[in-house]
Design a protein around this motif. Structure first.
Motif: not given
Length: 152
Positions: A122, A125, A129
């Protein structure tokens, strides 16, 4: 003067042009710090996961280990300095960014391929990030470091 003394004198009198350009001045030091933290995080996480539950999710755990190795190499090249190290770090950061984008997209498209997350899942995440922002920042810094080295 003996030949041994002449060799020592010759080694001590290296011209300044032979010293590798520093990549860890200013923002470069912050990059080294962030990459160092990411090395510890990715390597320790993957070492634990691989040693305790590798059969549950081999792909994510192997990718986390790969991420740790990439982070370690980039940290080393930033500390090493010089044009060759700068180019190697730039290439490795581009590969890291490609990995983050590929794995990040893959985790969104096919969640069943990743029964557990990786450092790059992701788009990082789980790591605020940082895995997607760090290579972009590093590539900017490394390109800027080249520009200042060339103009000097």
């Amino acid at each position: 003067m003996t030949s041994g003394e002449a060799e020592v004198t010759a080694v001590e009198e290296k011209p300044a042009a032979e010293k590798p350009a520093r990549l860890i001045s200013g923002p470069g030091m912050l990059l080294v710090w962030f990459y160092g933290v990411m090395v510890v995080g990715a390597v320790s996480r993957s070492a634990f996961e691989i040693s305790t539950e590798f059969d549950r999710a081999p792909l994510p755990y192997a990718l986390s280990a790969l991420a740790g190795l990439v982070y370690g190499f980039i940290t080393y090249t930033l500390i090493r300095g010089g044009e060759t190290a700068r180019r190697a770090a730039l290439l490795c950061c581009a590969a890291e960014l490609a990995g983050v984008l590929i794995v990040g997209t893959w985790t969104l498209v096919d969640r069943s391929a990743f029964p557990d997350s990786t450092v790059w899942s992701y788009y990082g995440a789980g790591y605020i990030f940082i895995p997607v922002l760090l290579p972009v920042s590093a590539m900017y810094w490394l390109r800027r470091a080249r520009a200042t080295t060339v103009t000097q």
